[in-house]
Design a protein around this motif. Structure first.
Motif, PDB file in Angstrom:
ATOM      1  N   MET A   1      -1.558 -40.043  24.039  1.00 37.39           N
ATOM      2  CA  MET A   1      -0.326 -40.006  24.008  1.00 37.39           C
ATOM      3  C   MET A   1       0.401 -41.107  24.425  1.00 37.39           C
ATOM      4  O   MET A   1       0.283 -41.212  25.612  1.00 37.39           O
ATOM      5  CB  MET A   1       0.449 -38.675  24.259  1.00 37.39           C
ATOM      6  CG  MET A   1       1.799 -38.443  23.744  1.00 37.39           C
ATOM      7  SD  MET A   1       2.399 -36.982  24.174  1.00 37.39           S
ATOM      8  CE  MET A   1       1.216 -35.495  23.237  1.00 37.39           C
ATOM      9  N   ASN A   2       1.144 -42.097  23.694  1.00 39.21           N
ATOM     10  CA  ASN A   2       1.596 -43.099  24.487  1.00 39.21           C
ATOM     11  C   ASN A   2       3.038 -42.768  24.938  1.00 39.21           C
ATOM     12  O   ASN A   2       3.622 -41.475  24.812  1.00 39.21           O
ATOM     13  CB  ASN A   2       1.588 -44.252  23.073  1.00 39.21           C
ATOM     14  CG  ASN A   2       2.625 -43.698  22.015  1.00 39.21           C
ATOM     15  OD1 ASN A   2       3.751 -43.873  22.228  1.00 39.21           O
ATOM     16  ND2 ASN A   2       2.012 -43.456  20.781  1.00 39.21           N
ATOM     17  N   GLU A   5       6.146 -41.785  22.625  1.00 40.26           N
ATOM     18  CA  GLU A   5       5.888 -40.420  21.911  1.00 40.26           C
ATOM     19  C   GLU A   5       5.921 -39.472  22.963  1.00 40.26           C
ATOM     20  O   GLU A   5       6.536 -38.466  22.917  1.00 40.26           O
ATOM     21  CB  GLU A   5       4.766 -40.130  21.297  1.00 40.26           C
ATOM     22  CG  GLU A   5       4.487 -38.934  20.673  1.00 40.26           C
ATOM     23  CD  GLU A   5       2.854 -38.747  19.953  1.00 40.26           C
ATOM     24  OE1 GLU A   5       3.232 -38.242  18.796  1.00 40.26           O
ATOM     25  OE2 GLU A   5       2.154 -39.087  20.563  1.00 40.26           O
ATOM     26  N   LYS A 294      -1.708 -33.443  15.940  1.00 35.56           N
ATOM     27  CA  LYS A 294      -2.662 -34.009  17.047  1.00 35.56           C
ATOM     28  C   LYS A 294      -4.276 -33.704  16.485  1.00 35.56           C
ATOM     29  O   LYS A 294      -5.059 -34.399  16.768  1.00 35.56           O
ATOM     30  CB  LYS A 294      -2.393 -33.482  18.341  1.00 35.56           C
ATOM     31  CG  LYS A 294      -1.296 -34.144  19.090  1.00 35.56           C
ATOM     32  CD  LYS A 294      -1.458 -35.733  19.151  1.00 35.56           C
ATOM     33  CE  LYS A 294      -0.168 -36.363  19.598  1.00 35.56           C
ATOM     34  NZ  LYS A 294      -0.152 -37.912  19.512  1.00 35.56           N
ATOM     35  N   SER A 299       0.453 -39.508  15.265  1.00 36.47           N
ATOM     36  CA  SER A 299       1.535 -39.571  16.291  1.00 36.47           C
ATOM     37  C   SER A 299       2.904 -39.720  15.791  1.00 36.47           C
ATOM     38  O   SER A 299       3.090 -40.240  14.574  1.00 36.47           O
ATOM     39  CB  SER A 299       1.162 -40.859  17.236  1.00 36.47           C
ATOM     40  OG  SER A 299      -0.057 -40.942  17.873  1.00 36.47           O
ATOM     41  N   GLU A 302       3.893 -44.562  17.178  1.00 39.97           N
ATOM     42  CA  GLU A 302       2.716 -45.175  17.447  1.00 39.97           C
ATOM     43  C   GLU A 302       2.898 -45.972  18.775  1.00 39.97           C
ATOM     44  O   GLU A 302       4.089 -46.383  18.949  1.00 39.97           O
ATOM     45  CB  GLU A 302       2.264 -46.043  16.317  1.00 39.97           C
ATOM     46  CG  GLU A 302       1.883 -45.136  14.961  1.00 39.97           C
ATOM     47  CD  GLU A 302       0.535 -44.489  15.296  1.00 39.97           C
ATOM     48  OE1 GLU A 302      -0.080 -44.506  16.272  1.00 39.97           O
ATOM     49  OE2 GLU A 302       0.344 -43.395  14.397  1.00 39.97           O
ATOM     50  N   LYS A 303       1.920 -46.501  19.429  1.00 40.85           N
ATOM     51  CA  LYS A 303       1.807 -47.326  20.360  1.00 40.85           C
ATOM     52  C   LYS A 303       2.490 -48.734  19.966  1.00 40.85           C
ATOM     53  O   LYS A 303       2.049 -49.225  18.823  1.00 40.85           O
ATOM     54  CB  LYS A 303       0.369 -47.661  20.891  1.00 40.85           C
ATOM     55  CG  LYS A 303       0.006 -46.285  21.661  1.00 40.85           C
ATOM     56  CD  LYS A 303      -1.379 -46.869  22.027  1.00 40.85           C
ATOM     57  CE  LYS A 303      -1.966 -45.741  23.178  1.00 40.85           C
ATOM     58  NZ  LYS A 303      -3.534 -45.896  23.686  1.00 40.85           N
TER      59      LYS A 303
END
Length: 329
Positions: A1-2, A5, A294, A299, A302-303
């Protein structure tokens, strides 16, 4: 998880849990202070703002429909376009049916000098409105929706469509799983609604119970909030955004969260739910969407490219350190 998020989910669960705790001590006083069944805000959200519950499955149906248009095999094209359009139409129908039911009830309340919000009091009376008009409005909205989504989906690649179809399956599962949890809980909790506690309804007056008290099947359905779970379906919108468009993902994630809380306040304001009813629905929506997405590796946000580059640098450093350690050994 980034990071983005994690921050979003922290705000979602943190705010809902905090208000659930506050409501655990102050449900009755907050409900009485805010109660107004003539509230325009509360009535607008009661009658017309459940649309995310219909919008999310409609987008799923539209995705199938437009993918079917590009399908090379005639049978595949026919099955996907017909089923996609049909599911989209049915999804819109659910929303239109609610709008027309509440609108007709509200107009009847005005005519009989009753509180406007009593449209949601569940008296058991049958509301009569035109089936043909409902079908026509649904058809028009479906055609408009398919036209709008065509502009969005026209240039999607096969890989992008596969992603959207996967998201659509998860979205429909999210809608029906979260709704089922709420419906089952409502039936078994048997909690009296604020308007049932503050006034005589159907010849009797209910009594207040805390949210953790399970009264059993008694016909009362305050806990959790069905309208709030419908509004919280907007939390799923970021998953339909291009995975490279992180800014729009973030905007829609927070917009969905704000909308869910606005719906929650509307339900408290109109006297249909206690604060804890609405916060539990937001928690259910958040947990259900998080679990399902998940499982599929999705997500909310996103990253960012910067974060991805940092992860790559950290990975390189770790590999370099491991290599040096092996050489020393």
């Amino acid at each position: 998880m980034n990071q983005k998020e994690s921050r979003f989910l922290g705000i979602l669960f943190g705010a809902a849990l905090l208000l659930l705790i506050v409501g655990s001590f102050a449900d009755l006083s907050i409900g009485r202070a805010l109660f107004d069944q003539n509230s325009i805000y509360g009535n607008i959200f009661q009658a017309y703002m459940m649309f995310p519950q219909a919008l999310i499955p409609f987008i799923a149906g539209a995705s199938v429909f437009h993918y079917g248009l590009k399908h090379e095999h005639p049978l595949g094209k026919a099955v996907m376009t017909i089923s996609g359009a049909g599911f989209g139409y049915w999804s819109i129908w659910q929303g239109v049916d609610i709008w027309m039911s509440y609108t007709t009830s509200s107009l009847d309340n005005i005519k009989n000098h009753k509180p406007l919000g009593a449209a949601g009091n569940g008296s058991g009376e049958q509301v009569v409105y035109s089936f043909g008009l409902e079908a026509l409005i649904t058809l028009l909205l479906t055609l408009i929706g398919l036209g709008i989504t065509y502009r969005w989906l026209a240039n999607k690649t096969t890989e992008e469509f596969k992603y959207l179809l996967m998201v659509s399956v998860v979205a429909v599962a999210f809608i029906y799983l979260s709704e089922s949890i709420v419906d089952i809980s409502k039936a078994n909790w048997g909690r009296w609604r604020p308007y049932e506690v503050t006034e005589v309804v159907n010849g009797s007056k209910g009594h207040f119970t805390d949210w953790w008290v399970i009264n059993g099947k008694n016909g009362h359905r305050s806990f959790p909030s069905g309208h709030t779970i419908a509004g919280a379906a907007a939390l799923f919108l970021p998953f339909y955004v291009d995975r490279k468009n992180i800014k729009l993902q973030e905007i829609l994630a927070y917009a969905g969260l704000i909308f869910a809380f606005l719906m929650a306040f509307g339900r408290i304001r109109i006297g249909a739910h206690w604060m804890t009813d609405t916060m539990m629905s937001i928690l259910i929506a958040g947990l259900t969407s998080l679990l399902l997405t998940k499982m599929m590796g999705l997500s909310f946000i996103e990253k960012a490219e910067k974060e991805m580059n940092m992860d790559m640098e950290m990975s390189k450093d770790m590999k370099s350190d491991m290599k040096k350690g092996m050489m020393k050994a």
